[in-house]
Design a protein around this motif. Structure first.
Motif, PDB file in Angstrom:
ATOM      1  N   GLY A  93       0.801  -1.335   0.136  1.00 56.60           N
ATOM      2  CA  GLY A  93       0.148  -0.081  -0.015  1.00 56.60           C
ATOM      3  C   GLY A  93       0.863   1.145  -0.374  1.00 56.60           C
TER       4      GLY A  93
ATOM      5  N   ASP B 190       0.509   6.430   3.328  1.00 50.83           N
ATOM      6  CA  ASP B 190      -0.242   7.082   4.157  1.00 50.83           C
ATOM      7  C   ASP B 190      -1.123   6.116   4.414  1.00 50.83           C
ATOM      8  OD1 ASP B 190      -1.819   6.620   1.607  1.00 50.83           O
ATOM      9  OD2 ASP B 190      -2.190   8.740   1.232  1.00 50.83           O
TER      10      ASP B 190
ATOM     11  N   SER C 251      -3.282   4.148   2.558  1.00 56.13           N
ATOM     12  CA  SER C 251      -4.205   3.826   1.494  1.00 56.13           C
ATOM     13  C   SER C 251      -3.679   2.906   0.393  1.00 56.13           C
ATOM     14  CB  SER C 251      -4.572   5.342   0.654  1.00 56.13           C
ATOM     15  OG  SER C 251      -3.691   5.755   0.066  1.00 56.13           O
TER      16      SER C 251
ATOM     17  N   LYS D 246      -3.600   3.440  -6.129  1.00 58.58           N
ATOM     18  CA  LYS D 246      -4.880   3.523  -7.239  1.00 58.58           C
ATOM     19  C   LYS D 246      -4.114   3.508  -8.829  1.00 58.58           C
ATOM     20  CE  LYS D 246      -7.701   6.304  -4.274  1.00 58.58           C
ATOM     21  NZ  LYS D 246      -6.843   5.929  -2.902  1.00 58.58           N
TER      22      LYS D 246
ATOM     23  N   GLU E 129      -8.015  -0.349  -7.294  1.00 59.85           N
ATOM     24  CA  GLU E 129      -7.198   0.082  -6.218  1.00 59.85           C
ATOM     25  C   GLU E 129      -6.724  -1.345  -5.499  1.00 59.85           C
ATOM     26  OE1 GLU E 129      -9.517   1.847  -2.869  1.00 59.85           O
ATOM     27  OE2 GLU E 129     -10.459   3.356  -4.312  1.00 59.85           O
TER      28      GLU E 129
ATOM     29  N   ASP F  14      -3.452  -3.050  -3.075  1.00 54.63           N
ATOM     30  CA  ASP F  14      -2.587  -2.946  -1.605  1.00 54.63           C
ATOM     31  C   ASP F  14      -1.292  -3.530  -2.262  1.00 54.63           C
ATOM     32  OD1 ASP F  14      -3.831  -1.412   0.738  1.00 54.63           O
ATOM     33  OD2 ASP F  14      -5.397  -3.169   0.392  1.00 54.63           O
TER      34      ASP F  14
END
Length: 306
Positions: free
Chosen positions: A173, A176, A178, A181, A203, A205
């Motif tokens: 990931g 941060d 998230s 993307k 998306e 990870d």
């Protein structure tokens, strides 16, 4: 996060990670090492030596043996729609100058296209047909992306992205917390102005997104468009209703191994094939503009059309 960019493999590449900049730059040594293993055209490469000694058993590095063995597995699973012995046929085409091979020459080299003529062990490769030629260009970047991510992790990277000309692999990931993307490129013919815009975002990870498309390298002759995805059955650009196939997987190797074959299968068979293979999910774009996806898209991976 630091970013390192470099040209190699006939494309432009980007690595991003939470490692220091000098550590990222050191990854170039490994990237160049892979080029010296897998290049079909570089006389200094191991693969070039294997092809030059076709008909003999050739001692090779563990990496080349591993990639070749894996590639043969994808050849078998696809029923030969993906075939690493297309090297002689690929040589007849030139998508930079717009060269179309004559039918006689193409028919001649196709007699030497058969992945079943390749045998390998942990340390050797044998190409039984002296006239055959192995081309790993359809799968090498997936293996390389996985290898670079492993290297970054061993160097202490916890959040990393490798983008080899559109073959994207990520791990851990973003820093941060998230997911990464990843945009799916809008299919647009290379005969027109190149389009880098995306039609969707997925998306991930940790995993990979690999896209193959008939729009990427193409030229026009006599009113017909010729693209670079060749059908092993006739050596010509694939006639298919799939213009783009994106494969989402844990390993980038799987994405490279399956994406081209999905295009050759056509939309209906490709969707069924991908759905039946638990290691992959797929997003297909048809020549009618329809977007098709396997059941894990949106369920296992967040997906948004733009």
């Amino acid at each position: 996060m630091e970013t390192f960019q470099f040209p190699l493999y006939n494309t432009y590449n980007l690595i991003q990670s939470d490692l220091p900049a000098d550590a990222l730059a050191s990854s170039l040594d490994l990237a160049k090492r892979y080029e010296l293993l897998f290049s079909r055209t570089d006389p200094a490469s191991e693969l070039f030596r294997v092809n030059a000694q076709a008909g003999s058993t050739v001692a090779v590095s563990p990496q080349l043996a591993e990639l070749t063995s894996s590639a043969l597995g994808y050849c078998g699973e696809s029923g030969g729609l993906f075939d690493i012995t297309m090297g002689a046929a690929v040589r007849l085409w030139d998508f930079n100058t717009g060269t179309v091979p004559d039918p006689e020459s193409l028919a001649s080299v196709l007699r030497h296209v058969d992945y079943r003529a390749v045998t390998c062990s942990d340390a050797t490769i044998r190409l039984e047909d002296p006239e055959a030629s192995i081309d790993l260009g359809g799968i090498a970047k997936g293996y390389i992306a996985d290898g670079l991510l492993d290297w970054l992790e061993r160097a202490g990277g916890r959040h990393s992205l490798v983008n080899l000309g559109g073959n994207v692999a990520v791990r851990g990931g973003k820093d941060d917390g998230s997911p990464w993307k990843i945009g799916l490129r809008r299919p647009a013919s290379s005969l027109e102005s190149p389009s880098q815009s995306s039609f969707a975002v997925i998306e991930v990870d940790s995993g990979s997104v690999v896209t193959s498309g008939v729009y990427e390298r193409a030229f026009e002759r006599g009113g017909r468009v010729y693209h670079h995805i060749l059908d092993p059955r006739d050596g010509m650009p694939a006639r298919t209703d799939v213009v783009s196939a994106s494969v989402v997987s844990r390993r980038s190797l799987d994405g490279d191994g399956y994406s081209t074959a999905l295009i050759l299968m056509g939309a209906d068979r490709a969707l069924q094939f991908a759905e039946a293979h638990p290691r992959i999910e797929a997003v297909l774009v048809t020549d009618e503009g329809d977007v098709l996806a396997t059941s894990g898209i949106g369920r296992d991976y967040a997906f948004r059309m733009l």
